[in-house]
Design a protein around this motif. Structure first.
Motif, short mmCIF file in Angstrom:
data_model
loop_
_atom_site.label_atom_id
_atom_site.label_comp_id
_atom_site.label_asym_id
_atom_site.label_seq_id
_atom_site.Cartn_x
_atom_site.Cartn_y
_atom_site.Cartn_z
N GLU A 1 0.81 -1.21 0.00
CA GLU A 1 0.00 0.00 0.00
C GLU A 1 0.85 1.26 0.00
O GLU A 1 0.32 2.36 -0.19
CB GLU A 1 -0.94 -0.01 1.21
CG GLU A 1 -1.87 -1.22 1.23
CD GLU A 1 -2.77 -1.21 2.45
OE1 GLU A 1 -3.11 -0.10 2.93
OE2 GLU A 1 -3.14 -2.30 2.93
N GLY A 2 2.14 1.12 0.23
CA GLY A 2 3.03 2.27 0.23
C GLY A 2 2.71 3.29 1.31
O GLY A 2 2.82 4.50 1.09
N ARG A 3 2.34 2.82 2.50
CA ARG A 3 1.99 3.73 3.59
C ARG A 3 2.31 3.08 4.92
O ARG A 3 2.55 1.88 5.01
CB ARG A 3 0.49 4.07 3.55
CG ARG A 3 -0.40 2.88 3.87
CD ARG A 3 -1.87 3.26 3.98
NE ARG A 3 -2.71 2.11 4.32
CZ ARG A 3 -2.97 1.73 5.57
NH1 ARG A 3 -2.47 2.42 6.60
NH2 ARG A 3 -3.74 0.67 5.81
N TYR A 4 2.29 3.93 5.97
CA TYR A 4 2.45 3.44 7.33
C TYR A 4 1.09 3.15 7.94
O TYR A 4 0.17 3.97 7.86
CB TYR A 4 3.16 4.47 8.21
CG TYR A 4 4.66 4.47 8.07
CD1 TYR A 4 5.43 3.52 8.74
CD2 TYR A 4 5.31 5.42 7.29
CE1 TYR A 4 6.82 3.52 8.63
CE2 TYR A 4 6.70 5.43 7.17
CZ TYR A 4 7.44 4.47 7.84
OH TYR A 4 8.80 4.47 7.73
N TRP B 1 9.95 -1.93 0.11
CA TRP B 1 10.59 -1.86 1.43
C TRP B 1 9.81 -2.70 2.43
O TRP B 1 8.59 -2.64 2.48
CB TRP B 1 10.68 -0.42 1.90
CG TRP B 1 11.71 0.37 1.17
CD1 TRP B 1 11.51 1.27 0.16
CD2 TRP B 1 13.12 0.33 1.39
NE1 TRP B 1 12.70 1.79 -0.27
CE2 TRP B 1 13.72 1.23 0.47
CE3 TRP B 1 13.94 -0.38 2.26
CZ2 TRP B 1 15.08 1.43 0.41
CZ3 TRP B 1 15.31 -0.18 2.20
CH2 TRP B 1 15.87 0.72 1.28
N ASN B 2 10.54 -3.44 3.27
CA ASN B 2 9.93 -4.31 4.27
C ASN B 2 10.58 -4.04 5.63
O ASN B 2 11.80 -3.94 5.74
CB ASN B 2 10.15 -5.78 3.91
CG ASN B 2 9.45 -6.19 2.63
OD1 ASN B 2 8.35 -6.73 2.64
ND2 ASN B 2 10.09 -5.93 1.50
N MET B 3 9.74 -3.96 6.66
CA MET B 3 10.23 -3.85 8.03
C MET B 3 10.24 -5.25 8.64
O MET B 3 9.19 -5.86 8.83
CB MET B 3 9.34 -2.92 8.86
CG MET B 3 9.38 -1.47 8.41
SD MET B 3 8.20 -0.43 9.34
CE MET B 3 8.93 -0.46 10.98
N ILE B 4 11.44 -5.76 8.91
CA ILE B 4 11.57 -7.11 9.46
C ILE B 4 12.16 -7.03 10.86
O ILE B 4 12.84 -6.06 11.21
CB ILE B 4 12.42 -8.03 8.57
CG1 ILE B 4 13.90 -7.59 8.64
CG2 ILE B 4 11.92 -8.04 7.14
CD1 ILE B 4 14.89 -8.65 8.25
N GLY B 5 11.93 -8.08 11.64
CA GLY B 5 12.50 -8.14 12.99
C GLY B 5 13.26 -9.43 13.19
O GLY B 5 12.99 -10.45 12.55
N ASN B 6 14.24 -9.38 14.08
CA ASN B 6 14.94 -10.61 14.47
C ASN B 6 13.97 -11.44 15.31
O ASN B 6 13.53 -11.00 16.37
CB ASN B 6 16.19 -10.26 15.28
CG ASN B 6 16.97 -11.48 15.73
OD1 ASN B 6 16.57 -12.63 15.50
ND2 ASN B 6 18.09 -11.26 16.37
N PRO B 7 13.64 -12.66 14.87
CA PRO B 7 12.65 -13.46 15.62
C PRO B 7 13.20 -14.13 16.86
O PRO B 7 12.43 -14.71 17.63
CB PRO B 7 12.21 -14.51 14.59
CG PRO B 7 13.42 -14.69 13.72
CD PRO B 7 14.07 -13.34 13.64
N PHE B 8 14.52 -14.05 17.07
CA PHE B 8 15.13 -14.78 18.18
C PHE B 8 15.63 -13.80 19.24
O PHE B 8 15.98 -12.66 18.92
CB PHE B 8 16.28 -15.65 17.68
CG PHE B 8 15.87 -16.62 16.60
CD1 PHE B 8 15.01 -17.67 16.89
CD2 PHE B 8 16.30 -16.46 15.29
CE1 PHE B 8 14.61 -18.56 15.90
CE2 PHE B 8 15.92 -17.34 14.29
CZ PHE B 8 15.06 -18.39 14.60
#
Length: 727
Positions: free
Chosen positions: A320-323, A391-398
């Motif tokens: 969607e190109g938005r926050y 663009w993707n916001m990823i997190g460390n799952p561990f």
């Protein structure tokens, strides 16, 4: 009996007429276990060795080979079919390192290092003694050591290692009663308020196990309900979950032997429960714990249950190109920025989705906030995070840091690639963006660390899946241009409300003037913000705004089109710069404000401030070009009185430079300063009103007029001209 003696024989079967053989067999018949060194004759033709070869005919006799400190076969150790097991015997004969031997006592001389199966056999003799002390029948000891020996991936039995390297602990675990607190470990800091306490016991039964938590005994029914026995029937695991308050805690486990209850084993561990604290302000975080709702175990509890109500969450939606924005006290509340409403199918490989684990959020907090989770870490298996084009916001799952380069990428057709292979195929960029102290930093694979509890930006060019491997990181590596290969300049911008940003430009022999892996695009901004970036509109599919643009060092002149963007348009914006790698003396860098036309040499200066005046974007040129090496000179200095008690100051410059004019009295005190900024080569005029820095007219007398100039290479010059003031 330990026998570190022996000699060459003619057969792998013992000679029954040998007196030593007869004595060993007689001892064996009396129920005595005899441990023999296998011999040190491998380099002498590897003959059979007696009495070690008695192991081929008796279950009471063991032949022990030797291994070195890296679990390798010792170069001298005899290797025959009757070898029982191997044990440490030293291998300095092969390595040349004395300390690769076995440190042993020396009669009347203290200690020294030795090699030999004579030093391997006592290790096994000690193991035999321990097993016998636990009630293991002598006739069963040899088989128990063979069954528990470590093969290290080799086919066993074999001549060199027998059944493998002796494992004393493994053998004892088979027969002895033991109790162990597996998790938490001693002194560990636990972040969840409801940790899983794990215990391991051997050769006991549920009714014979006692567990206490802070002195309170766990009900026997709960111990029995969580008592899981392995395939050997000897080892059991017990997992119990408890909600614990923040602070110090003690767990204790005691197990009694299932044959003789008087034999007991106890272990005790002290640990701390300290929830993770997120600091006030804005941070980019991930949450490595999953706490399911009771009614819907595949959905997370709301974020409010962890952090109260004083937070705001933001998550970028690439399609969607938005926050998306979520807060308990503000509207709208977008479910895609919540915990329980996220639809991304992130989760452990082969398991159910566990969002928000694996996702990243911007979090705004008014004060330091503890994360009071009762969740558990996800299993230590590869974790799948879908990436969308963009663009993707990823997190460390561990809950521990992971090397970026160990991640894998799965294509939409199911092909699994390494991270660098995926980069080479154009699936995603190699850059990992981290938000630190209000600004972005980045590293480029193979460098980069997915830090625990942190979120990151990743740019993909096609839908794919990032697979994060549960491999803990130990060190980080810098992604800077290697020394000697070029130069870099870091530019940072600051505007209003503490918004900051940075960009890097430079040159390298390994780079080109077109797009390359060393060039880093800019991720989306979140208000309030300021951004400094390079605009590359002629890069085709890679056209865009870049926070790192490294050009070819072979080119003589570079021009970067810089932009500074901010939503703080009524606040002053300051650009600062820092040379990261040494600039060559023959390179001159100039910043040009395209709005005002002002030119500023970077080398002698360090910052530039402007007022946006309500305009969000300001354009600059950053020019790197050869320094022609002109000597800087100030010429034709002339001071003339003007109307109103002022003075006109004329001077000439041989090259572009920053100019400062000062009036100094006879005592050496600076009474007035005129800052001329950057002036080009040629003649210039400055006007002084005859007053000091406080605005008071200087009294009559003799003074010195100093004209100072500094060029972009740091070259300085100064002239001094007498000035007489009459009143």
């Amino acid at each position: 009996i330990n026998l570190s003696i022996g000699g060459a024989d003619v057969s792998d079967r013992p000679n029954p007429n040998d007196p030593l053989v007869r004595l060993v067999l007689e001892a064996a018949q009396q129920g005595i276990v005899v441990v023999c060194g296998a011999g040190n004759s491998y380099l002498d033709g590897n003959p059979p060795i007696s009495p070690a070869n008695i192991a081929s005919v008796s279950d009471m006799v063991l032949a022990v080979a030797a291994v070195g400190p890296r679990r390798e076969r010792a170069i001298y150790s005899s290797a025959r079919p009757y070898t029982t097991v191997a044990a440490p015997g030293g291998n300095s004969l092969e390595t040349g390192n004395l300390r690769d031997g076995i440190l042993s006592t020396v009669v009347r001389s203290g200690y020294d290092y030795y090699d030999g199966t004579s030093f391997a056999a006592p290790h096994v003799s000690g193991a035999v003694a321990l097993l016998l002390s636990q009630g293991v029948p002598a006739r069963d000891v040899k088989k128990l050591l063979q069954d528990t020996a470590m093969a290290d991936g080799r086919a066993v039995p074999n001549d060199e290692f027998g059944y493998g390297i002796v494992d004393v602990y493994g053998a004892l675990r088979r027969v002895a009663t033991s109790a162990l607190v597996v998790s938490p470990t001693r002194g560990q800091v636990v972040e969840t308020l409801k940790p899983v306490l794990e215990f391991s016991v051997t050769n006991t039964a549920p009714r014979l196990v006692t567990i206490t938590i802070d002195g309170e005994q766990v009900p026997a029914s709960e111990v029995e309900a969580n008592y899981v026995v392995d395939s050997t029937g000897k080892v059991a695991t017990i997992r119990i979950s408890r909600r614990l308050s923040p602070g110090s805690h003690t767990v204790r486990v005691t197990a009694r032997n299932d044959v003789d209850p008087n034999i007991t084993s106890t272990d005790e561990v002290n640990f701390q429960v300290i929830p993770r604290v997120l600091r006030a302000g804005r941070s980019m975080v991930s949450f490595p714990y999953f706490q399911p709702q009771e009614a819907e175990p595949t959905r997370s509890v709301p974020a409010e249950q962890w952090m109260g109500s004083g937070f705001r969450l933001y998550r970028w939606l690439p399609r969607e190109g938005r926050y998306a924005k979520y807060s308990p006290i503000f509207t709208p509340r977008d479910a895609e920025a919540s915990f329980e409403g996220v639809t991304e199918a992130v989760g452990p490989e082969g398991g159910s989705p566990t969002p928000p684990v694996g996702l990243a959020y911007f979090v705004d907090l008014d004060s330091d906030t503890p994360v009071n989770t009762e969740g558990q870490p996800v299993p230590a298996v590869p974790y799948r995070i879908p990436l969308r084009a963009g663009w993707n916001m990823i997190g460390n799952p561990f809950p521990y840091s992971v090397p970026w380069v160990t991640c894998e990428v799965e294509t939409s057709t199911g092909v699994r690639l390494s991270l660098l292979e995926a980069v080479d195929r154009g699936l995603l960029l190699p850059h990992l963006y981290r938000y630190e102290s209000g600004r972005y930093t980045w590293q480029t694979a193979p460098a980069g660390i997915l830090h625990a509890w942190e979120g990151f930006w990743v740019r993909a060019f096609a839908d794919c899946t990032l697979v994060v491997q549960p491999l803990a990181a130990s060190t980080t590596r810098s992604a800077a241009v290697p020394a000697g290969e070029g130069w870099q300049v870091r530019l940072s911008a600051t505007a209003g409300k503490g918004a900051t940003a940075q960009a890097i430009v430079g040159a390298s022999r390994a780079a080109s003037d077109r797009y390359g892996r060393e060039d880093v695009p800019r991720p989306p901004s979140l208000a309030p913000y300021v951004s400094v970036h390079v605009v590359n509109s002629e890069w085709g599919q890679q056209a865009g705004k870049y926070v790192q643009d490294v050009r070819s060092a072979s080119s003589r002149r570079h021009v970067w089109q810089l932009e500074v963007e901010t939503d703080q348009t009524e606040q002053p914006v300051t650009l600062n710069w820092q040379v990261l790698s040494q600039l060559p003396k023959d390179v001159r860098i100039t910043l040009v404000d395209q709005h005002t036309g002002r030119r500023l040499a970077l080398r002698p200066s360090g910052s530039y401030t402007y007022n946006p005046g309500g305009v969000a974007t300001r354009s600059f040129l950053l020019i790197a070009e050869p320094n022609m090496g002109q000597n800087l000179r100030i010429t034709s200095v002339r001071v003339r009185p003007s109307r109103g008690g002022g003075f006109q100051i004329d001077y000439g410059l041989s090259a572009e430079a920053q100019v400062r004019i000062q009036l100094v009295d006879a005592a050496g005190r600076v009474r007035a300063t005129l800052s001329q900024g950057t002036r080009s080569a040629g003649l210039h005029t400055a006007v002084w009103n005859g007053r000091d820095q406080a605005g008071v007219a200087l009294p009559a007398g003799s003074y010195l007029l100093q004209v100072e100039a500094v060029n972009s290479e740091g070259e300085q010059t100064r002239t001094v001209t007498p000035v007489v003031i009459t009143r």
